[in-house]
Scaffold this active site. Structure first.
Site, PDB file in Angstrom:
ATOM      1  N   LYS A 118       0.844  -1.210   0.000  1.00  0.00           N
ATOM      2  CA  LYS A 118       0.000   0.000   0.000  1.00  0.00           C
ATOM      3  C   LYS A 118       0.877   1.257   0.000  1.00  0.00           C
ATOM      4  CE  LYS A 118      -3.488   2.797   0.621  1.00  0.00           C
ATOM      5  NZ  LYS A 118      -4.607   3.060  -0.256  1.00  0.00           N
TER       6      LYS A 118
ATOM      7  N   LYS B 219      -0.960  11.250   6.361  1.00  0.00           N
ATOM      8  CA  LYS B 219      -0.666  10.135   7.277  1.00  0.00           C
ATOM      9  C   LYS B 219       0.071   9.026   6.509  1.00  0.00           C
ATOM     10  CE  LYS B 219      -3.777   7.128   7.411  1.00  0.00           C
ATOM     11  NZ  LYS B 219      -4.120   5.759   7.106  1.00  0.00           N
TER      12      LYS B 219
HETATM   13  P1  NAP Z   1     -12.823   8.130   7.755  1.00  0.00           P
HETATM   14  O1  NAP Z   1     -13.973   8.537   6.890  1.00  0.00           O
HETATM   15  O2  NAP Z   1     -12.159   9.123   8.621  1.00  0.00           O
HETATM   16  O3  NAP Z   1     -13.334   6.901   8.650  1.00  0.00           O
HETATM   17  C1  NAP Z   1     -12.648   6.346   9.718  1.00  0.00           C
HETATM   18  C2  NAP Z   1     -13.671   5.662  10.594  1.00  0.00           C
HETATM   19  O4  NAP Z   1     -12.997   4.991  11.668  1.00  0.00           O
HETATM   20  C3  NAP Z   1     -14.641   6.654  11.239  1.00  0.00           C
HETATM   21  O5  NAP Z   1     -15.934   6.095  11.183  1.00  0.00           O
HETATM   22  C4  NAP Z   1     -14.134   6.775  12.675  1.00  0.00           C
HETATM   23  O6  NAP Z   1     -15.150   7.036  13.619  1.00  0.00           O
HETATM   24  C5  NAP Z   1     -13.561   5.401  12.900  1.00  0.00           C
HETATM   25  N1  NAP Z   1     -12.460   5.462  13.889  1.00  0.00           N
HETATM   26  C6  NAP Z   1     -11.293   6.130  13.757  1.00  0.00           C
HETATM   27  N2  NAP Z   1     -10.522   5.962  14.843  1.00  0.00           N
HETATM   28  C7  NAP Z   1     -11.221   5.182  15.674  1.00  0.00           C
HETATM   29  C8  NAP Z   1     -10.961   4.656  16.946  1.00  0.00           C
HETATM   30  N3  NAP Z   1      -9.811   4.919  17.586  1.00  0.00           N
HETATM   31  N4  NAP Z   1     -11.900   3.884  17.523  1.00  0.00           N
HETATM   32  C9  NAP Z   1     -13.074   3.618  16.879  1.00  0.00           C
HETATM   33  N5  NAP Z   1     -13.378   4.073  15.641  1.00  0.00           N
HETATM   34  C10 NAP Z   1     -12.462   4.850  15.060  1.00  0.00           C
HETATM   35  O7  NAP Z   1     -11.675   7.464   6.876  1.00  0.00           O
HETATM   36  P2  NAP Z   1     -11.784   6.578   5.556  1.00  0.00           P
HETATM   37  O8  NAP Z   1     -11.599   7.458   4.381  1.00  0.00           O
HETATM   38  O9  NAP Z   1     -12.980   5.694   5.628  1.00  0.00           O
HETATM   39  O10 NAP Z   1     -10.436   5.721   5.688  1.00  0.00           O
HETATM   40  C11 NAP Z   1     -10.322   4.596   6.544  1.00  0.00           C
HETATM   41  C12 NAP Z   1      -8.967   3.941   6.283  1.00  0.00           C
HETATM   42  O11 NAP Z   1      -8.881   3.536   4.913  1.00  0.00           O
HETATM   43  C13 NAP Z   1      -7.753   4.854   6.547  1.00  0.00           C
HETATM   44  O12 NAP Z   1      -6.688   4.125   7.073  1.00  0.00           O
HETATM   45  C14 NAP Z   1      -7.430   5.357   5.139  1.00  0.00           C
HETATM   46  O13 NAP Z   1      -6.072   5.740   5.039  1.00  0.00           O
HETATM   47  C15 NAP Z   1      -7.758   4.131   4.307  1.00  0.00           C
HETATM   48  N6  NAP Z   1      -8.112   4.401   2.906  1.00  0.00           N
HETATM   49  C16 NAP Z   1      -9.000   5.394   2.570  1.00  0.00           C
HETATM   50  C17 NAP Z   1      -9.299   5.608   1.232  1.00  0.00           C
HETATM   51  C18 NAP Z   1     -10.255   6.690   0.785  1.00  0.00           C
HETATM   52  O14 NAP Z   1     -10.301   6.991  -0.413  1.00  0.00           O
HETATM   53  N7  NAP Z   1     -11.030   7.304   1.680  1.00  0.00           N
HETATM   54  C19 NAP Z   1      -8.728   4.816   0.238  1.00  0.00           C
HETATM   55  C20 NAP Z   1      -7.873   3.814   0.612  1.00  0.00           C
HETATM   56  C21 NAP Z   1      -7.570   3.602   1.939  1.00  0.00           C
HETATM   57  P3  NAP Z   1     -15.885   8.481  13.711  1.00  0.00           P
HETATM   58  O15 NAP Z   1     -17.061   8.359  12.774  1.00  0.00           O
HETATM   59  O16 NAP Z   1     -16.285   8.598  15.125  1.00  0.00           O
HETATM   60  O17 NAP Z   1     -14.876   9.506  13.300  1.00  0.00           O
END
Ligand code: NAP
Length: 297
Positions: A172, A240
């Site tokens: 990744k 990050k």
């Molecule tokens: P996001 O929208 O910020 O979602 C993260 C989720 O995890 C939120 O629902 C958050 O809860 C929850 N969370 C975070 N920390 C937590 C904790 N300590 N305990 C419990 N729940 C927790 O991010 P995302 O875009 O979905 O990305 C998620 C992961 O996938 C990341 O590692 C990112 O780098 C990776 N990723 C993202 C993409 C993309 O295009 N978005 C693509 C590839 C990979 P809350 O609702 O309370 O904030």
């Protein structure tokens, strides 16, 4: 019989991935730090849980899709975490993007409890998560990967077992190097075209199908002239990941100058208060240097 799936982390990515698991017929138990997202996925057919521990107790496979390394450590190894609700034979799949070395450490801790782990970060953005076409790069034991393959197939299209624990996360990071430089290439091409007064829609149409073609050019570039900076993937999450890349390069004694440049440019985007915008906001760093904005017709 289909395994019962647990899913922790219902953000931009987690929610559509859950919907695809439900569509594939899996029984699903979900939890999240904030409650509204849980209610949304419960309305779509899942069962809500109050903690990661409870998710683990009710599942055969637990998927985590949270933010960063400390978050994954917290939901898996922390109080009321997955490990507390785990029994031997449980499989934990972390699909967040985190540090390869933290992944290896978590896998070792779980293994001592008879729990298997896969690191399975994804690429393809929110669009890929919604369409169920994510690329999934997997580290961990091959037999565990084979057991989980049908679950991955409900969420993704290109699903590759790379090697042992951490190999998925390291892949990744390679992906993020390629992605961030393609983003810079897209932004510079758009800036040049706009400043030269080209019809941007036609310019993009002309170059997207040729040697310059990229996911960024096809999916992100058209949003910029419309000044649409809504996130598929947020700048702060990209940063990050780039911190993880730079740390890995430092550990390996490698220079990655292009990646470091993009990382620095994104610092200026974050400094302007745009960390929650989509990664197409990289163009704003260039626009500020140019004193010129890319706008549509
Ligand atoms: P996001 O929208 O910020 O979602 C993260 C989720 O995890 C939120 O629902 C958050 O809860 C929850 N969370 C975070 N920390 C937590 C904790 N300590 N305990 C419990 N729940 C927790 O991010 P995302 O875009 O979905 O990305 C998620 C992961 O996938 C990341 O590692 C990112 O780098 C990776 N990723 C993202 C993409 C993309 O295009 N978005 C693509 C590839 C990979 P809350 O609702 O309370 O904030």
């Amino acid at each position: 019989m289909q395994p019962r799936i647990g899913f922790i982390g219902l953000g931009i990515m987690g929610k559509p991935m859950c919907r695809n698991l439900l569509k594939a017929g899996y029984g699903l138990t979900v939890s999240n730090r904030s409650r509204p997202a849980v209610e949304e996925i419960v309305a779509a057919g899942a069962t809500g849980a109050g903690s990661s521990k409870e998710v683990a107790e009710r599942s055969d496979i637990v998927i985590t899709m949270v933010t960063d390394s400390p978050d994954v450590e917290q939901v898996i190894l922390g109080p009321n975490g997955v490990a507390e609700g785990a029994r031997p034979g449980l499989i934990v799949i972390d699909m967040s993007t985190i540090s390869p070395s933290v992944t290896r450490r978590i896998a070792e801790t779980l293994e001592a409890k008879g729990v298997e782990m896969l690191d399975a970060p994804v690429s393809g953005g929110d669009k890929g998560a919604i369409a169920g076409t994510l690329s999934i790069m997997v580290g961990g034991k091959e037999a565990v990967f084979n057991t989980c393959l049908p679950v991955f197939q409900a969420m993704g299209k290109t699903i590759i077992h790379i090697g042992g624990h951490g190999a998925g996360q390291m892949t990744k990071l390679c992906n993020q190097v390629a992605v961030c430089l393609a983003n810079l290439a897209m932004a510079e091409a758009l800036l040049l075209g706009a400043k030269a007064g080209l019809n941007l829609e036609r310019m993009l149409q002309a170059i997207s199908g040729g040697a310059a073609g990229s996911w960024q050019l096809s999916n992100l570039a058209p949003r910029i002239p419309k000044r649409d900076f809504e996130p598929g993937f947020m700048v702060r999450l990209q940063q990050k990941d780039l911190r993880l890349v730079v740390a890995a390069a430092n550990e390996l004694g490698l220079a990655l100058p292009g990646t470091s440049l993009v990382h620095q440019l994104f610092n200026t985007v974050e400094a302007a208060g745009e960390g929650n915008k989509g990664t197409q906001a990289l163009v704003k760093a260039l626009e500020r240097m140019a004193g010129f904005e890319v706008k549509g017709e």
